[in-house]
Design a protein around this motif. Structure first.
Motif, short mmCIF file in Angstrom:
data_model
loop_
_atom_site.label_atom_id
_atom_site.label_comp_id
_atom_site.label_asym_id
_atom_site.label_seq_id
_atom_site.Cartn_x
_atom_site.Cartn_y
_atom_site.Cartn_z
N LEU A 72 -11.01 -4.53 4.75
CA LEU A 72 -9.69 -4.01 5.11
C LEU A 72 -8.71 -4.00 3.94
CD1 LEU A 72 -9.05 -5.58 8.65
CD2 LEU A 72 -9.75 -3.24 8.09
N LEU A 73 -8.98 -4.81 2.90
CA LEU A 73 -8.06 -4.92 1.78
C LEU A 73 -7.77 -3.56 1.12
CD1 LEU A 73 -6.31 -6.48 -0.20
CD2 LEU A 73 -8.40 -7.04 -1.50
N PRO A 74 -8.78 -2.79 0.69
CA PRO A 74 -8.47 -1.50 0.05
C PRO A 74 -7.80 -0.52 1.01
CG PRO A 74 -10.83 -1.73 0.43
CD PRO A 74 -10.23 -3.07 0.71
N ILE A 75 -8.12 -0.60 2.29
CA ILE A 75 -7.50 0.30 3.27
C ILE A 75 -6.02 -0.04 3.42
CG2 ILE A 75 -7.52 1.07 5.67
CD1 ILE A 75 -10.51 0.35 5.75
N ALA A 76 -5.72 -1.34 3.55
CA ALA A 76 -4.32 -1.77 3.67
C ALA A 76 -3.54 -1.44 2.40
CB ALA A 76 -4.26 -3.27 3.97
N LEU A 77 -4.18 -1.61 1.25
CA LEU A 77 -3.53 -1.29 -0.02
C LEU A 77 -3.23 0.20 -0.13
CD1 LEU A 77 -5.45 -3.53 -2.59
CD2 LEU A 77 -2.98 -3.54 -2.18
N HIS A 78 -4.19 1.02 0.27
CA HIS A 78 -4.02 2.48 0.20
C HIS A 78 -2.90 2.93 1.13
CE1 HIS A 78 -4.98 6.72 -0.16
NE2 HIS A 78 -5.03 6.80 1.16
N ARG A 79 -2.84 2.34 2.31
CA ARG A 79 -1.82 2.72 3.29
C ARG A 79 -0.44 2.17 2.95
NH1 ARG A 79 -1.87 6.10 7.73
NH2 ARG A 79 -0.50 4.56 8.69
N ASN A 80 -0.41 1.08 2.16
CA ASN A 80 0.86 0.42 1.87
C ASN A 80 0.99 0.13 0.38
OD1 ASN A 80 1.96 -0.53 4.78
ND2 ASN A 80 -0.27 -0.71 4.73
N ARG A 81 0.91 1.18 -0.42
CA ARG A 81 0.96 1.01 -1.87
C ARG A 81 2.25 0.32 -2.33
NH1 ARG A 81 -1.25 7.03 -3.70
NH2 ARG A 81 -3.35 6.80 -2.83
N LYS A 82 3.35 0.66 -1.69
CA LYS A 82 4.64 0.09 -2.08
C LYS A 82 5.01 -1.13 -1.24
CE LYS A 82 6.51 4.52 -3.69
NZ LYS A 82 7.62 5.51 -3.54
N ASN A 83 4.42 -1.24 -0.06
CA ASN A 83 4.84 -2.30 0.86
C ASN A 83 3.76 -3.35 1.15
OD1 ASN A 83 7.37 -1.00 1.29
ND2 ASN A 83 6.38 0.42 2.71
N PHE A 84 2.69 -3.36 0.36
CA PHE A 84 1.60 -4.28 0.65
C PHE A 84 2.08 -5.74 0.63
CE2 PHE A 84 -1.93 -7.06 -0.63
CZ PHE A 84 -2.81 -6.80 0.41
N PHE A 85 2.97 -6.06 -0.26
CA PHE A 85 3.40 -7.44 -0.40
C PHE A 85 4.33 -7.89 0.74
CE2 PHE A 85 1.93 -6.48 -4.68
CZ PHE A 85 1.12 -7.60 -4.92
#
Length: 288
Positions: free
Chosen positions: A196-209
């Motif tokens: 799920l990490l790359p999916i969440a990163l892709h969907r939330n490039r600016k808001n992942f943190f």
């Protein structure tokens, strides 16, 4: 009867986890980030357990089964959160009772397990219960409640989750047989986080943190997920798995109640009755 206490706590923990998920989604946090966070923060409970358990020797069968399960459950976790985001808890969560129904198809194919008479009666109760969830649509004809179920996006998502669970649970059984419950479950959670990490990163490039800035809201969800699994493993160590899972299914009824109490959802009376009927069906299937 200590196992019953732990089983009831499992159901209670699961239902509260659903409430936390719904609350977080109402804050407009991306569902992919929520799905990732639920597994990521669960590791804060699971990984320390490695210091207290015996690490089993595992084989290729274990790795094959746990990887397939992790892939399937990664998809299921996203659809699960999407279902909660799209629709009322009291409508979509009882649909998880369809998993045993789908298992009547997948288990014979994967594990060679076939249903008994009580299991078939349980299937009928699950179908009747799902009909009752939308009984208010009866004025649109006999098939009105069923059409309403499939017209609702959240319901479609949760039915897909129930079907995926009916496949992944068979692989769960395989990897637990070839390791141990706690070890296998923890490795599974780690793999889901990796997927799920790359999916969440892709969907939330600016808001992942946000997972850190919103940790106060997201961490309890993951911890509740970890606690639910831990309580279930303790209960299973004391009695038959079928007994524990049967009691755990009461979370469907609890979640329906929480939907009314916490989110003021409507049409809860018929949904509650439908959920109770579906849980009765699950009890018959799991105890058959």
């Amino acid at each position: 009867m200590v196992w019953l206490l732990f089983s009831l706590l499992t159901a209670l923990s699961k239902s509260f986890g659903d409430v936390l998920s719904k609350r977080i989604l109402l804050k407009q946090i991306d569902e992919y980030l929520v799905a990732f966070s639920s597994y990521f923060f669960s590791l804060f409970i699971l990984l320390p357990l490695f210091f207290f358990i015996e690490i089993p020797a595992v084989n290729g069968t274990f790795w094959g089964a746990v990887i397939v399960s992790a892939l399937l459950n990664s998809l299921a976790s996203i659809l699960y959160i999407k279902a909660l985001k799209s629709s009322d808890m009291s409508l979509v969560l009882p649909l998880l009772a369809f998993t045993p129904l789908f298992l009547l198809i997948t288990s014979p194919l994967i594990l060679g397990e076939f249903p008994k008479l009580f299991g078939l009666i349980g299937v009928i109760l699950i179908v009747v219960g799902s009909y009752l969830l939308n009984i208010k649509e009866r004025y649109n004809g006999f098939w009105g409640p069923i059409k309403a179920l499939f017209n609702d996006q959240g319901s479609r998502f949760m039915l897909a989750v129930a079907f995926i669970f009916s496949i992944s649970s068979n692989f769960d059984k395989i990897y637990v047989r070839n390791s141990s419950a706690i070890f296998g479950w923890t490795i599974h959670a780690i793999l889901v986080v990796i997927i799920l990490l790359p999916i969440a990163l892709h969907r939330n490039r600016k808001n992942f943190f946000l997972i850190f800035t919103k940790a106060k809201a997201l961490a309890p969800l993951g911890i509740m997920e970890g606690l639910t699994g831990l309580l279930q493993m303790v209960a299973i160590s004391m009695t038959l798995v079928s007994y524990v899972i049967s009691v755990k299914r009461t979370s469907l009824v609890l979640s329906t109640l929480w939907g009314y109490l916490f989110f003021h959802e409507k049409n809860v009376k018929e949904r509650f009755f439908g959920a109770v009927v579906m849980v009765m069906g699950v009890l018959l299937i799991t105890l058959a």
